[in-house]
Design a protein around this motif. Sequence first.
Motif, PDB file in Angstrom:
ATOM      1  N   LEU A 277       0.833  -1.204   0.000  1.00 49.06           N
ATOM      2  CA  LEU A 277       0.000   0.000   0.000  1.00 49.06           C
ATOM      3  C   LEU A 277       0.868   1.255   0.000  1.00 49.06           C
ATOM      4  O   LEU A 277       0.594   2.200  -0.751  1.00 49.06           O
ATOM      5  CB  LEU A 277      -0.932  -0.012   1.217  1.00 49.06           C
ATOM      6  N   ARG A 278       1.936   1.246   0.807  1.00 49.68           N
ATOM      7  CA  ARG A 278       2.843   2.402   0.824  1.00 49.68           C
ATOM      8  C   ARG A 278       3.518   2.603  -0.535  1.00 49.68           C
ATOM      9  O   ARG A 278       3.645   3.732  -1.014  1.00 49.68           O
ATOM     10  CB  ARG A 278       3.904   2.225   1.904  1.00 49.68           C
ATOM     11  N   VAL A 279       3.944   1.512  -1.160  1.00 50.83           N
ATOM     12  CA  VAL A 279       4.587   1.611  -2.482  1.00 50.83           C
ATOM     13  C   VAL A 279       3.595   2.145  -3.511  1.00 50.83           C
ATOM     14  O   VAL A 279       3.919   3.033  -4.313  1.00 50.83           O
ATOM     15  CB  VAL A 279       5.164   0.247  -2.912  1.00 50.83           C
ATOM     16  N   ALA A 280       2.362   1.629  -3.495  1.00 49.09           N
ATOM     17  CA  ALA A 280       1.344   2.082  -4.450  1.00 49.09           C
ATOM     18  C   ALA A 280       1.014   3.560  -4.240  1.00 49.09           C
ATOM     19  O   ALA A 280       0.854   4.318  -5.215  1.00 49.09           O
ATOM     20  CB  ALA A 280       0.086   1.231  -4.312  1.00 49.09           C
ATOM     21  N   GLU A 281       0.909   3.980  -2.989  1.00 49.78           N
ATOM     22  CA  GLU A 281       0.643   5.389  -2.705  1.00 49.78           C
ATOM     23  C   GLU A 281       1.799   6.262  -3.200  1.00 49.78           C
ATOM     24  O   GLU A 281       1.578   7.367  -3.718  1.00 49.78           O
ATOM     25  CB  GLU A 281       0.420   5.597  -1.206  1.00 49.78           C
ATOM     26  N   GLY A 282       3.029   5.749  -3.053  1.00 50.57           N
ATOM     27  CA  GLY A 282       4.188   6.492  -3.553  1.00 50.57           C
ATOM     28  C   GLY A 282       4.135   6.653  -5.070  1.00 50.57           C
ATOM     29  O   GLY A 282       4.376   7.750  -5.596  1.00 50.57           O
ATOM     30  N   TYR A 283       3.794   5.571  -5.781  1.00 54.70           N
ATOM     31  CA  TYR A 283       3.672   5.658  -7.243  1.00 54.70           C
ATOM     32  C   TYR A 283       2.529   6.584  -7.647  1.00 54.70           C
ATOM     33  O   TYR A 283       2.639   7.356  -8.609  1.00 54.70           O
ATOM     34  CB  TYR A 283       3.444   4.275  -7.863  1.00 54.70           C
ATOM     35  N   TYR A 284       1.429   6.547  -6.929  1.00 53.63           N
ATOM     36  CA  TYR A 284       0.298   7.409  -7.240  1.00 53.63           C
ATOM     37  C   TYR A 284       0.680   8.876  -7.067  1.00 53.63           C
ATOM     38  O   TYR A 284       0.399   9.712  -7.926  1.00 53.63           O
ATOM     39  CB  TYR A 284      -0.899   7.056  -6.340  1.00 53.63           C
ATOM     40  N   THR A 285       1.359   9.169  -5.959  1.00 52.60           N
ATOM     41  CA  THR A 285       1.800  10.543  -5.701  1.00 52.60           C
ATOM     42  C   THR A 285       2.787  10.999  -6.761  1.00 52.60           C
ATOM     43  O   THR A 285       2.706  12.134  -7.268  1.00 52.60           O
ATOM     44  CB  THR A 285       2.446  10.641  -4.300  1.00 52.60           C
ATOM     45  N   GLU A 286       3.684  10.121  -7.132  1.00 55.43           N
ATOM     46  CA  GLU A 286       4.673  10.449  -8.155  1.00 55.43           C
ATOM     47  C   GLU A 286       4.007  10.698  -9.506  1.00 55.43           C
ATOM     48  O   GLU A 286       4.345  11.654 -10.221  1.00 55.43           O
ATOM     49  CB  GLU A 286       5.664   9.281  -8.271  1.00 55.43           C
ATOM     50  N   ALA A 287       3.046   9.859  -9.874  1.00 55.71           N
ATOM     51  CA  ALA A 287       2.328  10.036 -11.136  1.00 55.71           C
ATOM     52  C   ALA A 287       1.525  11.335 -11.111  1.00 55.71           C
ATOM     53  O   ALA A 287       1.490  12.077 -12.111  1.00 55.71           O
ATOM     54  CB  ALA A 287       1.412   8.848 -11.388  1.00 55.71           C
TER      55      ALA A 287
END
Length: 120
Positions: free
Chosen positions: A81-91
Amino acid sequence: MARTEDTDTSVKHIPHEAKASKNVSQDDLKGQVEQLRSDIEALTGLLGRGAREQYDSARGAARDHARHARDTAGRQYDDALRVAEGYYTEAEQSIRRNPTMAVGIATGIGFLIGLIATRR
């Protein structure tokens, strides 16, 4: 030939032992049957307790393994979940910095999906 003699000797004792067993009273037989019954009950109780202890031990081990698996899965879910949130924020940040490029990429991906879908 020694074996034949041993066999003959044991065969000779059987009739004598059989005669001795005929002299056993009915009360003695009842006592022996009762003793045998109590011995069987005691063995059954021991086996039952042993089986119960093994069941309890296996159940406890299974519970511990399930708890460990649940904890591990929870940690992995939190990490994902933390990794996905990081990718979402980056995108999201990338789209805000370059909106024109984001629209172009989205249009290209949509066009490719449309080509693939119409070829089927």
